[in-house]
Scaffold this motif. Sequence first.
Motif, PDB file in Angstrom:
ATOM      1  N   THR A  41       7.853  -2.429  12.067  1.00  0.00           N
ATOM      2  CA  THR A  41       8.859  -1.437  12.447  1.00  0.00           C
ATOM      3  C   THR A  41       8.209  -0.215  13.066  1.00  0.00           C
ATOM      4  OG1 THR A  41      10.306  -2.167  10.657  1.00  0.00           O
ATOM      5  CG2 THR A  41      10.742   0.003  11.588  1.00  0.00           C
ATOM      6  N   VAL A  42       7.095   0.226  12.503  1.00  0.00           N
ATOM      7  CA  VAL A  42       6.378   1.399  13.014  1.00  0.00           C
ATOM      8  C   VAL A  42       5.358   0.959  14.049  1.00  0.00           C
ATOM      9  CG1 VAL A  42       4.778   3.258  12.423  1.00  0.00           C
ATOM     10  CG2 VAL A  42       6.707   2.743  10.913  1.00  0.00           C
ATOM     11  N   GLN A  43       5.387   1.597  15.203  1.00  0.00           N
ATOM     12  CA  GLN A  43       4.431   1.318  16.258  1.00  0.00           C
ATOM     13  C   GLN A  43       3.697   2.606  16.629  1.00  0.00           C
ATOM     14  OE1 GLN A  43       3.690  -1.749  17.879  1.00  0.00           O
ATOM     15  NE2 GLN A  43       4.858  -2.607  16.149  1.00  0.00           N
ATOM     16  N   SER A  44       2.382   2.528  16.642  1.00  0.00           N
ATOM     17  CA  SER A  44       1.564   3.677  17.022  1.00  0.00           C
ATOM     18  C   SER A  44       1.393   3.693  18.534  1.00  0.00           C
ATOM     19  CB  SER A  44       0.199   3.602  16.340  1.00  0.00           C
ATOM     20  OG  SER A  44      -0.655   4.621  16.821  1.00  0.00           O
ATOM     21  N   HIS A  45       1.657   4.835  19.136  1.00  0.00           N
ATOM     22  CA  HIS A  45       1.439   4.991  20.573  1.00  0.00           C
ATOM     23  C   HIS A  45      -0.003   5.390  20.852  1.00  0.00           C
ATOM     24  CE1 HIS A  45       5.718   5.682  19.675  1.00  0.00           C
ATOM     25  NE2 HIS A  45       5.928   5.025  20.782  1.00  0.00           N
ATOM     26  N   ALA A  46      -0.686   5.897  19.831  1.00  0.00           N
ATOM     27  CA  ALA A  46      -2.088   6.279  19.958  1.00  0.00           C
ATOM     28  C   ALA A  46      -2.966   5.075  19.655  1.00  0.00           C
ATOM     29  CB  ALA A  46      -2.416   7.421  19.006  1.00  0.00           C
ATOM     30  N   ALA A  47      -3.987   4.886  20.457  1.00  0.00           N
ATOM     31  CA  ALA A  47      -4.900   3.759  20.238  1.00  0.00           C
ATOM     32  C   ALA A  47      -5.870   4.030  19.093  1.00  0.00           C
ATOM     33  CB  ALA A  47      -5.684   3.466  21.524  1.00  0.00           C
ATOM     34  N   LEU A  48      -5.972   5.285  18.695  1.00  0.00           N
ATOM     35  CA  LEU A  48      -6.869   5.641  17.601  1.00  0.00           C
ATOM     36  C   LEU A  48      -6.079   6.417  16.549  1.00  0.00           C
ATOM     37  CD1 LEU A  48      -9.881   5.279  16.895  1.00  0.00           C
ATOM     38  CD2 LEU A  48     -10.283   7.566  17.819  1.00  0.00           C
ATOM     39  N   PRO A  49      -5.143   5.755  15.870  1.00  0.00           N
ATOM     40  CA  PRO A  49      -4.331   6.462  14.871  1.00  0.00           C
ATOM     41  C   PRO A  49      -5.151   6.765  13.621  1.00  0.00           C
ATOM     42  CG  PRO A  49      -3.861   4.125  14.782  1.00  0.00           C
ATOM     43  CD  PRO A  49      -4.815   4.319  15.940  1.00  0.00           C
ATOM     44  N   THR A  50      -4.727   7.794  12.916  1.00  0.00           N
ATOM     45  CA  THR A  50      -5.336   8.134  11.635  1.00  0.00           C
ATOM     46  C   THR A  50      -4.324   7.855  10.531  1.00  0.00           C
ATOM     47  OG1 THR A  50      -6.630   9.882  12.686  1.00  0.00           O
ATOM     48  CG2 THR A  50      -6.457   9.949  10.298  1.00  0.00           C
ATOM     49  N   ILE A  51      -4.786   7.256   9.444  1.00  0.00           N
ATOM     50  CA  ILE A  51      -3.926   6.918   8.317  1.00  0.00           C
ATOM     51  C   ILE A  51      -4.276   7.827   7.144  1.00  0.00           C
ATOM     52  CG2 ILE A  51      -3.089   5.085   6.802  1.00  0.00           C
ATOM     53  CD1 ILE A  51      -2.599   4.467   9.728  1.00  0.00           C
ATOM     54  N   TYR A  52      -3.234   8.383   6.519  1.00  0.00           N
ATOM     55  CA  TYR A  52      -3.424   9.229   5.337  1.00  0.00           C
ATOM     56  C   TYR A  52      -2.766   8.560   4.139  1.00  0.00           C
ATOM     57  CZ  TYR A  52      -4.867  12.785   8.670  1.00  0.00           C
ATOM     58  OH  TYR A  52      -5.524  13.481   9.654  1.00  0.00           O
ATOM     59  N   VAL A  53      -3.538   8.410   3.067  1.00  0.00           N
ATOM     60  CA  VAL A  53      -3.090   7.658   1.888  1.00  0.00           C
ATOM     61  C   VAL A  53      -3.158   8.549   0.653  1.00  0.00           C
ATOM     62  CG1 VAL A  53      -3.474   5.612   0.450  1.00  0.00           C
ATOM     63  CG2 VAL A  53      -3.992   5.532   2.906  1.00  0.00           C
ATOM     64  N   ASN A  54      -2.075   8.548  -0.117  1.00  0.00           N
ATOM     65  CA  ASN A  54      -2.078   9.217  -1.422  1.00  0.00           C
ATOM     66  C   ASN A  54      -1.039   8.530  -2.296  1.00  0.00           C
ATOM     67  OD1 ASN A  54      -2.069  10.820  -3.671  1.00  0.00           O
ATOM     68  ND2 ASN A  54      -1.825  12.750  -2.580  1.00  0.00           N
ATOM     69  N   LEU A  55      -1.492   7.604  -3.115  1.00  0.00           N
ATOM     70  CA  LEU A  55      -0.592   6.880  -4.013  1.00  0.00           C
ATOM     71  C   LEU A  55      -0.750   7.331  -5.453  1.00  0.00           C
ATOM     72  CD1 LEU A  55      -0.867   3.236  -2.638  1.00  0.00           C
ATOM     73  CD2 LEU A  55       0.773   5.009  -2.061  1.00  0.00           C
ATOM     74  N   GLU A  56      -1.674   8.243  -5.720  1.00  0.00           N
ATOM     75  CA  GLU A  56      -1.949   8.650  -7.095  1.00  0.00           C
ATOM     76  C   GLU A  56      -0.831   9.471  -7.693  1.00  0.00           C
ATOM     77  OE1 GLU A  56      -4.403   7.189  -8.363  1.00  0.00           O
ATOM     78  OE2 GLU A  56      -5.080   6.410  -6.438  1.00  0.00           O
ATOM     79  N   GLN A  57       0.101   9.977  -6.874  1.00  0.00           N
ATOM     80  CA  GLN A  57       1.177  10.814  -7.390  1.00  0.00           C
ATOM     81  C   GLN A  57       2.415  10.006  -7.752  1.00  0.00           C
ATOM     82  OE1 GLN A  57       1.840  14.563  -5.507  1.00  0.00           O
ATOM     83  NE2 GLN A  57      -0.004  14.413  -4.265  1.00  0.00           N
ATOM     84  N   ASP A  58       2.371   8.686  -7.586  1.00  0.00           N
ATOM     85  CA  ASP A  58       3.515   7.847  -7.917  1.00  0.00           C
ATOM     86  C   ASP A  58       3.585   7.598  -9.413  1.00  0.00           C
ATOM     87  OD1 ASP A  58       3.967   7.739  -5.269  1.00  0.00           O
ATOM     88  OD2 ASP A  58       3.288   5.673  -4.972  1.00  0.00           O
ATOM     89  N   THR A  59       4.480   8.300 -10.099  1.00  0.00           N
ATOM     90  CA  THR A  59       4.808   8.113 -11.513  1.00  0.00           C
ATOM     91  C   THR A  59       3.624   8.288 -12.452  1.00  0.00           C
ATOM     92  OG1 THR A  59       4.409   5.709 -11.574  1.00  0.00           O
ATOM     93  CG2 THR A  59       6.582   6.457 -10.848  1.00  0.00           C
ATOM     94  N   GLY A  60       2.466   8.679 -11.906  1.00  0.00           N
ATOM     95  CA  GLY A  60       1.312   8.904 -12.756  1.00  0.00           C
ATOM     96  C   GLY A  60       0.598   7.635 -13.159  1.00  0.00           C
ATOM     97  N   ALA A  61       1.074   6.475 -12.741  1.00  0.00           N
ATOM     98  CA  ALA A  61       0.434   5.216 -13.094  1.00  0.00           C
ATOM     99  C   ALA A  61      -0.531   4.803 -12.000  1.00  0.00           C
ATOM    100  CB  ALA A  61       1.485   4.127 -13.292  1.00  0.00           C
ATOM    101  N   ASN A  62      -1.499   3.942 -12.337  1.00  0.00           N
ATOM    102  CA  ASN A  62      -2.407   3.409 -11.338  1.00  0.00           C
ATOM    103  C   ASN A  62      -1.610   2.537 -10.388  1.00  0.00           C
ATOM    104  OD1 ASN A  62      -4.352   1.649 -10.017  1.00  0.00           O
ATOM    105  ND2 ASN A  62      -5.826   2.520 -11.458  1.00  0.00           N
ATOM    106  N   PRO A  63      -1.635   2.812  -9.064  1.00  0.00           N
ATOM    107  CA  PRO A  63      -0.776   2.093  -8.139  1.00  0.00           C
ATOM    108  C   PRO A  63      -1.111   0.623  -7.998  1.00  0.00           C
ATOM    109  CG  PRO A  63      -2.353   3.463  -6.975  1.00  0.00           C
ATOM    110  CD  PRO A  63      -2.447   3.827  -8.418  1.00  0.00           C
ATOM    111  N   SER A  64      -2.271   0.195  -8.478  1.00  0.00           N
ATOM    112  CA  SER A  64      -2.649  -1.198  -8.313  1.00  0.00           C
ATOM    113  C   SER A  64      -2.440  -2.018  -9.582  1.00  0.00           C
ATOM    114  CB  SER A  64      -4.127  -1.285  -7.899  1.00  0.00           C
ATOM    115  OG  SER A  64      -4.368  -0.515  -6.767  1.00  0.00           O
TER     116      SER A  64
END
Length: 312
Positions: free
Chosen positions: A176-199
Amino acid sequence: MKASIKVRLLLWILIGLFAPHVHAQNLAKRLILKDGSYQLATKWEVKGDRVRYLSAERNEWEELPNSLVDWAATDKFAKDRAAGASAPEAVELDKEVEAERRAEEARTPQVAPGLRLPDDGGIFLLDTFQSQPQLVTLQQNTGEVNRNRKANILHSAVIPIASNKQTIELEGPHATVQSHAALPTIYVNLEQDTGANPSSPQGPQQPEQAWDRFHIVRLQSKKDKRIVGDIKTNPLGKATQEQNVIITSSQRLTGGWIKLTPATALDPGEYAVVEMLGKNGINTYVWDFGVNPSAPANAVAVKPEPPAAQPK
């Protein structure tokens, strides 16, 4: 911004807009008393040992003893105000706003001018569309194993089964999401989800996962599906996984954020952010996106805030 500061700012705005008598108070002078208090007055006059003043709060003439007035402080306040000096209350509020702004910046890194990461976590792609930087949320997509085996929890490690080769597949030819930039940057932060380990599934405390466990993989298109990777099982039951992993750099930012940057520009095609779970393989729920400079605008994108107007 803290609620208390927001409320105070809002009150200041409402007072200026909807309280006519406050306008008179803002234009009023301060008749400062020797005990440190003051009376708001639009004008006054001294008559013998009495000071007669027109109250800006009650719009009535009142009197008080001349001996109670600190005329030096009254004159100084009037001169400072005429010179544009801020009132002590305004100075204090500005300090609180500035302190809160700095604290917010520490929690939510700025990724482009006027564009900050949210303080509630997630996975975001920094795109450039029509020369404008934009943040786009990457949603988790369900990876199917062997077409018919779908996990029913949000974080599921691949489990080997009695088969020579399996594939992890995503429905649909494009993300669904398409990057128009050939060098996109990804930002990840899953540690704030309910305080549990996301994995980890809910249950006993699990060991902390490595912070640099997120990677970008190139997906293989196959009819109306996208292949994340293969799972191969040898006769002894040992499973190995193969993915087309893109070389990326991982950087830890403030607020628990992780920045993923491809080492080189990505060719047009389909990709996904995957979570490596150590010896357990990869999380079969991935965050997919494509790279297509000619794609239309993403439906939902966070755009830079306009710069604050400078006082004339």
